[in-house]
Scaffold this motif. Sequence first.
Motif, PDB file in Angstrom:
ATOM      1  N   ARG A  28      41.507  72.103  -2.284  1.00 14.89           N
ATOM      2  CA  ARG A  28      41.561  72.594  -3.796  1.00 14.89           C
ATOM      3  C   ARG A  28      40.689  71.877  -4.754  1.00 14.89           C
ATOM      4  N   TRP A  29      40.612  70.649  -4.357  1.00 17.63           N
ATOM      5  CA  TRP A  29      39.655  69.703  -5.394  1.00 17.63           C
ATOM      6  C   TRP A  29      38.157  70.176  -5.032  1.00 17.63           C
ATOM      7  N   MET A  30      37.831  70.695  -3.717  1.00 18.54           N
ATOM      8  CA  MET A  30      36.627  70.815  -3.394  1.00 18.54           C
ATOM      9  C   MET A  30      36.136  72.000  -4.231  1.00 18.54           C
ATOM     10  N   SER A  31      36.748  72.970  -4.949  1.00 15.77           N
ATOM     11  CA  SER A  31      36.597  74.150  -5.532  1.00 15.77           C
ATOM     12  C   SER A  31      36.562  73.766  -6.896  1.00 15.77           C
ATOM     13  N   GLY A  34      32.596  69.904 -10.626  1.00 15.60           N
ATOM     14  CA  GLY A  34      32.245  68.473 -10.905  1.00 15.60           C
ATOM     15  C   GLY A  34      32.693  67.544  -9.653  1.00 15.60           C
ATOM     16  N   PHE A  35      33.611  68.391  -8.533  1.00 16.15           N
ATOM     17  CA  PHE A  35      33.529  67.598  -7.418  1.00 16.15           C
ATOM     18  C   PHE A  35      32.677  67.172  -6.622  1.00 16.15           C
ATOM     19  N   PRO A  36      32.397  66.061  -6.091  1.00  9.65           N
ATOM     20  CA  PRO A  36      31.320  65.735  -5.393  1.00  9.65           C
ATOM     21  C   PRO A  36      31.276  66.259  -3.822  1.00  9.65           C
ATOM     22  N   VAL A  48      31.443  59.140  -0.238  1.00  6.57           N
ATOM     23  CA  VAL A  48      32.376  58.433  -0.485  1.00  6.57           C
ATOM     24  C   VAL A  48      32.543  57.812  -1.881  1.00  6.57           C
ATOM     25  N   ASP A  49      31.315  57.153  -2.259  1.00  6.95           N
ATOM     26  CA  ASP A  49      31.197  56.580  -3.394  1.00  6.95           C
ATOM     27  C   ASP A  49      31.307  57.617  -4.751  1.00  6.95           C
ATOM     28  N   ALA A  53      34.528  57.477  -7.489  1.00  6.44           N
ATOM     29  CA  ALA A  53      34.282  57.362  -8.512  1.00  6.44           C
ATOM     30  C   ALA A  53      35.135  58.806  -9.446  1.00  6.44           C
ATOM     31  N   TRP A  54      34.958  59.944  -8.654  1.00  2.00           N
ATOM     32  CA  TRP A  54      35.575  61.319  -9.437  1.00  2.00           C
ATOM     33  C   TRP A  54      37.031  60.889  -9.497  1.00  2.00           C
TER      34      TRP A  54
END
Length: 64
Positions: A28-31, A34-36, A48-49, A53-54
């Motif tokens: 869900r976050w991937m959609s 701004g998600f890396p 990972v970094d 940070a996100w």
Amino acid sequence: MLTQHQPIAVNPSAAAKMVGVSRSTLYRWMSMDGFPVVRIGGCVRIPVDDLLAWIRGQGGGDMA
């Protein structure tokens, strides 16, 4: 001297485990804007970094 290898990017399952959420939450976050996420051919990797940070930027407190 050998040091333990720390990956710079992981697959979604490993990212979910790393931050303690379910795979469905991670997907869900991937959609979200701004998600890396990095897509290379058929592979999806999450730096990972950038992931950490996100998460910090989401107001989730401080993660070490």
